[in-house]
Design a protein around this motif. Sequence first.
Motif, mmCIF file in Angstrom:
data_model
loop_
_atom_site.group_PDB
_atom_site.id
_atom_site.type_symbol
_atom_site.label_atom_id
_atom_site.label_comp_id
_atom_site.label_asym_id
_atom_site.label_seq_id
_atom_site.Cartn_x
_atom_site.Cartn_y
_atom_site.Cartn_z
ATOM 1 N N GLU A 153 0.843 -1.204 0.000
ATOM 2 C CA GLU A 153 0.000 0.000 0.000
ATOM 3 C C GLU A 153 0.879 1.255 0.000
ATOM 4 O O GLU A 153 1.785 1.400 0.808
ATOM 5 N N ILE A 155 0.651 5.213 0.609
ATOM 6 C CA ILE A 155 -0.292 6.032 1.371
ATOM 7 C C ILE A 155 0.197 7.472 1.448
ATOM 8 O O ILE A 155 1.367 7.734 1.758
ATOM 9 N N ASP A 159 -4.138 11.702 3.750
ATOM 10 C CA ASP A 159 -5.197 10.704 3.918
ATOM 11 C C ASP A 159 -5.162 10.084 5.310
ATOM 12 O O ASP A 159 -6.208 9.713 5.860
ATOM 13 N N LEU A 160 -3.974 9.968 5.876
ATOM 14 C CA LEU A 160 -3.846 9.453 7.238
ATOM 15 C C LEU A 160 -4.247 10.506 8.266
ATOM 16 O O LEU A 160 -4.943 10.208 9.237
ATOM 17 N N GLN A 163 -7.773 10.794 9.258
ATOM 18 C CA GLN A 163 -8.353 9.732 10.074
ATOM 19 C C GLN A 163 -8.194 9.997 11.571
ATOM 20 O O GLN A 163 -8.631 9.185 12.390
ATOM 21 N N SER A 258 -13.240 6.102 2.356
ATOM 22 C CA SER A 258 -12.025 5.661 1.658
ATOM 23 C C SER A 258 -11.540 4.373 2.301
ATOM 24 O O SER A 258 -12.057 3.934 3.329
ATOM 25 N N ASN A 259 -10.515 3.774 1.707
ATOM 26 C CA ASN A 259 -9.952 2.549 2.272
ATOM 27 C C ASN A 259 -9.385 2.773 3.665
ATOM 28 O O ASN A 259 -9.343 1.857 4.492
ATOM 29 N N TYR A 260 -8.964 4.010 3.944
ATOM 30 C CA TYR A 260 -8.269 4.274 5.194
ATOM 31 C C TYR A 260 -9.198 4.345 6.402
ATOM 32 O O TYR A 260 -8.722 4.309 7.540
ATOM 33 N N TYR A 263 -8.539 1.484 8.642
ATOM 34 C CA TYR A 263 -7.240 1.311 9.280
ATOM 35 C C TYR A 263 -7.414 1.516 10.795
ATOM 36 O O TYR A 263 -7.877 2.573 11.222
ATOM 37 N N VAL A 268 -2.607 3.973 12.020
ATOM 38 C CA VAL A 268 -2.525 5.337 11.484
ATOM 39 C C VAL A 268 -1.434 6.131 12.208
ATOM 40 O O VAL A 268 -0.586 6.775 11.583
#
Length: 325
Positions: A153, A155, A159-160, A163, A258-260, A263, A268
């Motif tokens: 992945e 990243i 995007d992190l 979260q 999203s995919n995150y 997580y 994260v």
Amino acid sequence: MSNFSNNLEVIILQDIWQKLTYFHSAETTQKFLHHCYKESLNEKADIKSYENCYPFIYYLQHGELYYDQAAKAPMAIKPVLLFYGLIHLIKACLLSVDPNYPETTSVLAHGVSSRKRKKQQYQFSNDEIKIQKLGLCTHFAKQMFHVERLDGEKIIMKDLLEQIPELDEYFLFNQQPNMFIVHKLDQTFTIPITILDKYHLTLDSFIRFIKQRNCLEIQKVFTEGKNIILQTDLDSSPLLPFRFHLFKQEYCLPFKQSNYIYYPELVVHYLLLYNLSMIARYETEWWCELLKTTPTNDYSLIKGFLSITAQKVPYLVYQYLSKKR
């Protein structure tokens, strides 16, 4: 943040470390690990819980030392201290689910790589990391949270950062909402109905989306004004994609689907701290320029994240261990 918020953070952190002292007793920790091992190891649970009780205690204590020093350290070296503090806390958690940790040397590597940085117009929020097949990252994600296939992945940091519920005010400052607040009262959850537009889902498909992740046993759903009302049969804490805002003491849902959003939050924090610690160690020129001149939004986001992760990670670790207890 307001003085009230800052005081609340200090109280929360002190309270969490105090609660984690429950595990500083060898007798208590051996009983805890025996409870964790008894189903998988049967008669060997006694031996392994005895062997692992002191490493478990030392990981927790050493992790706390790193966090204590990070609180006193200048921002320039905070990421390194917080990252290694997190690693030690994760190792303690791993011993509760993986009696043989570390079984191989491959799980000792960080398990993440960062790309070579551009010297001009570099921004942390646009930076990218890649999760490796072997290493601590994929190992603890699988062992602790049953998350598979993270390796490979790529990243983006932004995007992190999106979260992290407690970073919501930093995104709101730039008119970019980060989280929907979900009000929980006993067995009822109240979610803003505008989430349907953001997730591009109908009400029925949104409920299926929640149920598929088994995060709530939903008994009744209806809309009331501008909200979706979910009623459950148990007063339980929801699982992903819900996240918990530590300072507001509220559950949240990420603003973007999203995919995150699946997580685990410890993953994260691990990924963000890994990259920041690498920058602090090896990209000294850019890092010092950021701290001295604060040229971009990176500074406020990074400073905010470092303050938040120092509070949130011990809380997440305590929650993880207390549920197993």
